[in-house]
Design an enzyme around this catalytic site. Structure first.
Site, PDB file in Angstrom:
ATOM      1  N   ASN A  24       0.866  -1.188   0.000  1.00  0.00           N
ATOM      2  CA  ASN A  24       0.000   0.000   0.000  1.00  0.00           C
ATOM      3  C   ASN A  24       0.904   1.241   0.000  1.00  0.00           C
ATOM      4  O   ASN A  24       2.117   1.123   0.122  1.00  0.00           O
ATOM      5  CB  ASN A  24      -0.963  -0.025   1.198  1.00  0.00           C
ATOM      6  CG  ASN A  24      -0.225  -0.160   2.509  1.00  0.00           C
ATOM      7  OD1 ASN A  24       0.700   0.608   2.783  1.00  0.00           O
ATOM      8  ND2 ASN A  24      -0.595  -1.143   3.317  1.00  0.00           N
ATOM      9  N   ASP A  34       1.419  -8.745   1.246  1.00  0.00           N
ATOM     10  CA  ASP A  34       2.295  -7.771   1.914  1.00  0.00           C
ATOM     11  C   ASP A  34       2.696  -8.285   3.309  1.00  0.00           C
ATOM     12  O   ASP A  34       3.888  -8.314   3.665  1.00  0.00           O
ATOM     13  CB  ASP A  34       1.516  -6.450   2.015  1.00  0.00           C
ATOM     14  CG  ASP A  34       2.397  -5.253   2.356  1.00  0.00           C
ATOM     15  OD1 ASP A  34       3.624  -5.426   2.443  1.00  0.00           O
ATOM     16  OD2 ASP A  34       1.836  -4.153   2.531  1.00  0.00           O
ATOM     17  N   TYR A 121      -7.924  -5.102  -2.721  1.00  0.00           N
ATOM     18  CA  TYR A 121      -8.157  -3.943  -3.591  1.00  0.00           C
ATOM     19  C   TYR A 121      -9.247  -4.180  -4.654  1.00  0.00           C
ATOM     20  O   TYR A 121      -9.640  -3.249  -5.353  1.00  0.00           O
ATOM     21  CB  TYR A 121      -6.854  -3.471  -4.234  1.00  0.00           C
ATOM     22  CG  TYR A 121      -5.978  -2.626  -3.314  1.00  0.00           C
ATOM     23  CD1 TYR A 121      -6.323  -2.437  -1.977  1.00  0.00           C
ATOM     24  CD2 TYR A 121      -4.823  -2.028  -3.777  1.00  0.00           C
ATOM     25  CE1 TYR A 121      -5.530  -1.680  -1.128  1.00  0.00           C
ATOM     26  CE2 TYR A 121      -4.025  -1.256  -2.930  1.00  0.00           C
ATOM     27  CZ  TYR A 121      -4.383  -1.086  -1.608  1.00  0.00           C
ATOM     28  OH  TYR A 121      -3.595  -0.324  -0.775  1.00  0.00           O
TER      29      TYR A 121
HETATM   30  P1  ADP Z   1      -4.115  -6.083  -2.982  1.00  0.00           P
HETATM   31  O1  ADP Z   1      -4.309  -5.162  -1.826  1.00  0.00           O
HETATM   32  O2  ADP Z   1      -3.145  -5.545  -4.020  1.00  0.00           O
HETATM   33  O3  ADP Z   1      -5.388  -6.587  -3.553  1.00  0.00           O
HETATM   34  P2  ADP Z   1      -3.697  -8.633  -1.543  1.00  0.00           P
HETATM   35  O4  ADP Z   1      -2.482  -9.036  -0.795  1.00  0.00           O
HETATM   36  O5  ADP Z   1      -4.974  -8.458  -0.799  1.00  0.00           O
HETATM   37  O6  ADP Z   1      -3.267  -7.300  -2.336  1.00  0.00           O
HETATM   38  O7  ADP Z   1      -3.951  -9.652  -2.717  1.00  0.00           O
HETATM   39  C1  ADP Z   1      -3.179  -9.722  -3.890  1.00  0.00           C
HETATM   40  C2  ADP Z   1      -3.070 -11.177  -4.349  1.00  0.00           C
HETATM   41  O8  ADP Z   1      -2.054 -11.826  -3.580  1.00  0.00           O
HETATM   42  C3  ADP Z   1      -4.336 -11.991  -4.155  1.00  0.00           C
HETATM   43  O9  ADP Z   1      -4.599 -12.690  -5.361  1.00  0.00           O
HETATM   44  C4  ADP Z   1      -3.982 -12.950  -3.020  1.00  0.00           C
HETATM   45  O10 ADP Z   1      -4.636 -14.199  -3.170  1.00  0.00           O
HETATM   46  C5  ADP Z   1      -2.500 -13.121  -3.245  1.00  0.00           C
HETATM   47  N1  ADP Z   1      -1.705 -13.602  -2.091  1.00  0.00           N
HETATM   48  C6  ADP Z   1      -1.952 -13.491  -0.751  1.00  0.00           C
HETATM   49  N2  ADP Z   1      -0.940 -14.051  -0.050  1.00  0.00           N
HETATM   50  C7  ADP Z   1      -0.028 -14.523  -0.962  1.00  0.00           C
HETATM   51  C8  ADP Z   1       1.227 -15.208  -0.879  1.00  0.00           C
HETATM   52  N3  ADP Z   1       1.785 -15.527   0.280  1.00  0.00           N
HETATM   53  N4  ADP Z   1       1.864 -15.530  -2.059  1.00  0.00           N
HETATM   54  C9  ADP Z   1       1.338 -15.200  -3.256  1.00  0.00           C
HETATM   55  N5  ADP Z   1       0.165 -14.560  -3.401  1.00  0.00           N
HETATM   56  C10 ADP Z   1      -0.509 -14.218  -2.266  1.00  0.00           C
END
Ligand code: ADP
Length: 170
Positions: A24, A34, A121
């Site tokens: 973010n 993140d 998001y």
């Molecule tokens: P944003 O706020 O950009 O939407 P998120 O972290 O909520 O970010 O989600 C972005 C993508 O990362 C989603 O598709 C989620 O399933 C994926 N994600 C969450 N944890 C992991 C991880 N450890 N490794 C890879 N992808 C992940």
């Protein structure tokens, strides 16, 4: 798309030159991917992130990878989906492009992306995947680095979408 590969799993496990963080604007950590990256990298990542003064949506900034198997983390801030008329596609394209430019500039052979903006998001997953694949594919045809782009897919819906789009483009 021979230089693009799918990896079904946790991006923090990948031993690549850089993994991309869907951060973010504060760059001070959060949930989702993140949070997972900060947990796996250890507290030194946050210390370096604090010195970066945040990051605008569509931009990217790089740090070390610390305890991660990946050497570096490229932090990018995806757009929050607000219906599609607030420059979301341009901003998401810019995220992928800016990360790829950093990889090229640093002569990174490998980079791994999460599905930026498709979690909290709320970006529609198919549209986001089309942007990710088109941007990576066109960059790879024009640049020597990176040699390989991995898409780390963490949920079944994204996996199905990516598999379908990649088979259409074979
Ligand atoms: P944003 O706020 O950009 O939407 P998120 O972290 O909520 O970010 O989600 C972005 C993508 O990362 C989603 O598709 C989620 O399933 C994926 N994600 C969450 N944890 C992991 C991880 N450890 N490794 C890879 N992808 C992940």
């Amino acid at each position: 798309m021979e230089k693009i590969e799918l990896y079904n799993g946790d991006i923090t496990k990948l031993k690549v030159d850089a993994i991309v963080n869907a951060a973010n604007t504060s760059l001070l950590g959060g949930g989702g991917v993140d949070g997972a990256i900060h947990r796996a990298a250890g507290p030194e990542l946050l210390i370096e992130c604090r010195r970066l003064n945040g990051c605008l949506s569509g931009q990217a900034k790089m740090t070390n990878g610390y305890l991660l198997p990946a050497s570096h983390v490229i932090h990018t801030v995806g757009p929050i989906w607000r219906g599609g008329h607030q420059h979301e596609p341009e901003l998401l394209t810019s995220c992928y492009l800016e990360c790829l430019k950093i990889a090229d500039k640093n002569q990174f052979k490998s980079i791994a992306f999460p599905n930026i903006s498709t979690g909290v998001y709320g970006y529609p997953k198919k549209e986001a995947a089309q942007i990710a694949l088109t941007t990576a594919n066109s960059f790879l045809t024009k640049h020597t680095y990176p040699h390989i782009v991995l898409f780390a897919i963490f949920d079944e819906e994204n996996l199905n979408i990516y598999q379908k789009l990649m088979s259409l483009n074979d």
